[in-house]
Enzyme design. Structure first.
Site, PDB file in Angstrom:
ATOM      1  N   SER A  46      -3.644   1.678 -19.180  1.00 29.40           N
ATOM      2  CA  SER A  46      -4.276   1.892 -20.480  1.00 29.40           C
ATOM      3  C   SER A  46      -4.631   0.513 -21.021  1.00 29.40           C
ATOM      4  CB  SER A  46      -3.319   2.628 -21.416  1.00 29.40           C
ATOM      5  OG  SER A  46      -3.992   2.985 -22.605  1.00 29.40           O
ATOM      6  N   GLU A  47      -5.906   0.309 -21.339  1.00 32.43           N
ATOM      7  CA  GLU A  47      -6.386  -1.057 -21.562  1.00 32.43           C
ATOM      8  C   GLU A  47      -5.839  -1.714 -22.828  1.00 32.43           C
ATOM      9  OE1 GLU A  47      -8.394   1.612 -21.379  1.00 32.43           O
ATOM     10  OE2 GLU A  47     -10.065   1.487 -22.792  1.00 32.43           O
ATOM     11  N   ASN A  48      -5.165  -0.936 -23.668  1.00 31.83           N
ATOM     12  CA  ASN A  48      -4.532  -1.574 -24.830  1.00 31.83           C
ATOM     13  C   ASN A  48      -3.215  -2.258 -24.477  1.00 31.83           C
ATOM     14  OD1 ASN A  48      -3.768   1.179 -24.454  1.00 31.83           O
ATOM     15  ND2 ASN A  48      -2.646   1.098 -26.381  1.00 31.83           N
ATOM     16  N   GLY A  49      -2.827  -2.216 -23.189  1.00 29.03           N
ATOM     17  CA  GLY A  49      -1.688  -3.038 -22.782  1.00 29.03           C
ATOM     18  C   GLY A  49      -0.540  -2.321 -22.123  1.00 29.03           C
ATOM     19  N   SER A  88      -4.368  -7.546 -20.122  1.00 27.89           N
ATOM     20  CA  SER A  88      -4.853  -6.247 -19.675  1.00 27.89           C
ATOM     21  C   SER A  88      -6.271  -6.363 -19.114  1.00 27.89           C
ATOM     22  CB  SER A  88      -4.837  -5.265 -20.845  1.00 27.89           C
ATOM     23  OG  SER A  88      -5.262  -3.993 -20.417  1.00 27.89           O
TER      24      SER A  88
END
Lengths: 219, 232, 232, 219
Positions: A46-49, A88
């Site tokens: 998940s690209e938010n980390g 990320s």
């Protein structure tokens, strides 16, 4: 018959391989997580980390500090790792994510994708989509074959502002699976009961059909 | 001797020096990991003509949405500004300049700003509106866009814990943009859930070393959830 | 189903696929935090004509010094190569190409390689031999040098602990170049002091997420000290 | 009389301010740590990945995983943090270190410094020195005024390969303290008992002397 959203997700899930690191876009692509074959293991990024995203939480597990890129509360699996947005996207831009699945308004026969803006109407921003299409090793677009007005979304050339160029490898729609290369959509599978003529009619871009076109295996 | 004690006890002290026209970075992803009290103070101070750098612009009435209400933001640099009717209205009516920046490029521009790198090349956005007016260049047969870095007069970040020396740790996905922004502010202010003594944070687990943090304040957090989604 | 189990149990398996002429990154600062067993295996394999990227070149008879003995290195990219008589001899006699790179630029070139950034600008080395033949450019009145990124066929790193999924944590200053190199290898092999089950490493304390690590092997470490200095 | 190495370090320590983050180069600069005034607190950065370097360890504290940039075993103070080389030089290159002290073979009146290479003789590499001189807010060079052949090391123009250009703000030698700006060495202090004539004679670069030149306060 045209596939449901769930069936599209089910068909895309067949593209997953054991040991894949995968980023699933917001919306329909998120459903793919529900159809991961039991015989393989896949890690969701998940690209938010977060690497190792799990299912949605139970009510008592909800944690405001743990969300996905769609801002929904989620959980983390055993073996997960948290990191900053810079780290990320280093992961994404550096080509370490094996597969990205995302939605689109339009794609074209050059593998271009338009997915983030309809000028004058929908101006929310690209979020991480431009980085994902520029960085992932393999990009599958998940969308309906036509828009609500019945117009094809598989075009000769995108008309909306682009998210990325020459980047889409494959598209799975409610009607068909197609690979995109050499300036052409190559039909590889069709939805059960959907005719090749219907697909031809609803595909505005250059279409190549050769050999037997099998029906998708969805339930 | 103040030494390395960075703790301040009032929001006035935390944001002392903020002026109209400044560039302010604000951490967070959606409403997750935002410095709630610092944003409220920014609204209270009524600083105007701000350039705000933040992944999102909050929601109506919360987060950076508070600054929109008072028309404090002149330019917004963000990757995603949905979920905010007032924002859309200001944007469409051109009452505010908006520079939409891909999320990974935004994160890297901020990291570069903190790391003394004035510009870097990325494939992200090549061939799109994002690349318009920017230099592009080929490396090994692929095309890239030159992106300059970002710094700020103030960076307002939210951490889970700080020690009094400004060392920070973040919790789960509330980390997001906060660590890079901490490095890119001329003055970095950290609003945290808990302040501990030096030595209580494991030196191997510190996400942001205190060298980047100038002021630390203990905040109160509502931690509003945008989309409570359950498996049930 | 192999899933995400990255553990290998022999050094042969750990370095399977290494070929003459490859580019290999090797973690460590001096002799601190080097993958001792992987380097010994590299000597054992007698791979030749290697391009080695490492901050230092070991000492006579230990670390990368082992590869020098067998003349396995064609090109060495490093920031500091002292403390090594054989190295100096090979360098001065031009038996080996040496590309001296400032330490921070080296670290950033490797990070950029792993992060998909093909090149960046830095002020480091402007006006020196390091900038010769490189593009320079002004940003905001200061001059910078364009530096291309680095990647490798194999990255050999040393970590303190790994879980079976390849998540890594480092210990104290034995971290150094290892985390960036882990991101920049086409195949990254981690030699570690201890392998634990998934879940035993705190997700907030993982320095290198497993996505970057392809093989994990439990090593035996001598941990030789170059300069034991005491207060006594 | 010319200062000892310890006295040079003592004088440089007077430049430290409370709350400074400082990087001390290998060799003579390391001695500065022994003279930090008790009235202030300073944090030492070691570019191999440590903020908050402490003293050398006692024998039983030696840890091969804890060294400084000179590869000596060290300790960490309470409140220290460890990080990677990329993060360490982000800190340095980004201008977050308040003061760097380092040695040199030569400096010149333009603030250029040569400290890492004597062609054909000493070819060990620049390590972190080029990043430190390019990144620190304030750079003080610590060295003897002349080399072992009695030749001045404060030149009109460096003769050896440069470590950095226009970067040295101040130099403390065994004979004098000088600031460097506008293409000139500005004498500000002299070693106790050392005459201005001697300093003038041993400074090959442009020298500016104005006002009273006090003696350095060292013990």
């Amino acid at each position: 018959m045209a596939l449901t959203r769930e069936q599209i997700a089910q068909r895309i899930a067949q593209e997953l391989q054991d040991g894949y690191y995968v980023n699933l876009g917001i919306g329909m692509p998120t459903l793919v997580a529900n159809y991961i074959p039991e015989s393989i293991e896949v890690m969701l990024q998940s690209e938010n980390g977060l690497l190792g995203m799990g299912s949605y939480p139970q009510q008592h597990e909800i944690d405001p500090d743990l969300i996905n890129a769609g801002k929904e509360t989620v959980t983390a699996i055993t073996g997960a790792a948290y990191f900053s947005s810079a780290d990320s996207f280093a992961m994404i831009r550096g080509g370490h994510v094996d597969l990205t699945v995302l939605g689109a308004f339009e794609i074209d026969q050059q593998g271009n994708i338009a997915s983030y803006m309809i000028p004058g109407k929908l101006v929310k921003g690209m979020g991480g989509a431009m980085d994902l299409v520029a960085g992932a090793k393999n990009i599958i677009v998940s969308m309906t074959h036509c828009n609500r007005h019945g117009q094809s979304k598989l075009l000769k050339q995108c008309t909306l502002p682009l998210t990325g160029v020459n980047c889409v490898n494959k598209v799975v729609t409610d009607l068909a699976v197609m690979e995109i290369n050499q300036g052409c959509f190559h039909l590889t599978e069709r939805a059960p009961g959907v005719s090749i003529d219907e697909i031809r009619e609803k595909t505005a871009g250059e279409l190549s059909i050769s050999g037997d076109i099998l029906e998708m295996n969805v339930s | 001797m103040a030494g390395f004690n960075k703790v301040v006890t009032s929001y006035d002290d935390a944001l002392a020096g903020i002026k109209d026209g400044m560039t302010i970075m604000v951490g967070g992803f959606g409403l997750c990991g935002i410095p709630e009290g610092l944003i409220a103070q920014l609204q209270h101070l009524e600083a105007k003509e701000l350039t705000c750098i933040s992944n999102n612009a909050g929601v109506d009435g919360f987060g950076l949405g508070l600054l929109l209400e008072k028309r404090q933001i002149k330019t917004m640099i963000a990757s995603y500004v949905g979920e905010n009717r007032l924002f859309e209205k200001l944007f469409i009516n051109k009452e505010m300049e908006v520079i939409l920046t891909p999320q990974g490029t935004l994160a890297e521009k901020i990291r570069a700003g903190g790391a003394g790198i004035p510009a870097f090349y990325t494939a992200t956005g090549y061939g799109t509106q994002v690349a318009q007016g920017k230099e592009t260049r080929e490396f090994n047969g692929r095309s890239y866009v030159l992106e300059p870095s970002l710094t700020a007069d103030f960076s307002l970040v939210k951490a889970y814990k700080a020690d009094t020396m400004g060392n920070l740790v973040f919790r789960k996905t509330a980390m997001n943009f906060n660590p890079m922004m901490a490095t890119a502010g001329h003055i970095t202010v950290a609003e945290v859930e808990e302040i501990v003594e030096p030595g209580e944070l494991d030196p191997e687990h510190i996400h942001t070393p205190g060298i980047y943090v100038h002021r630390v304040i203990k905040g109160q957090f509502e931690k509003r959830i945008e989309r409570a989604t359950t498996i049930d």
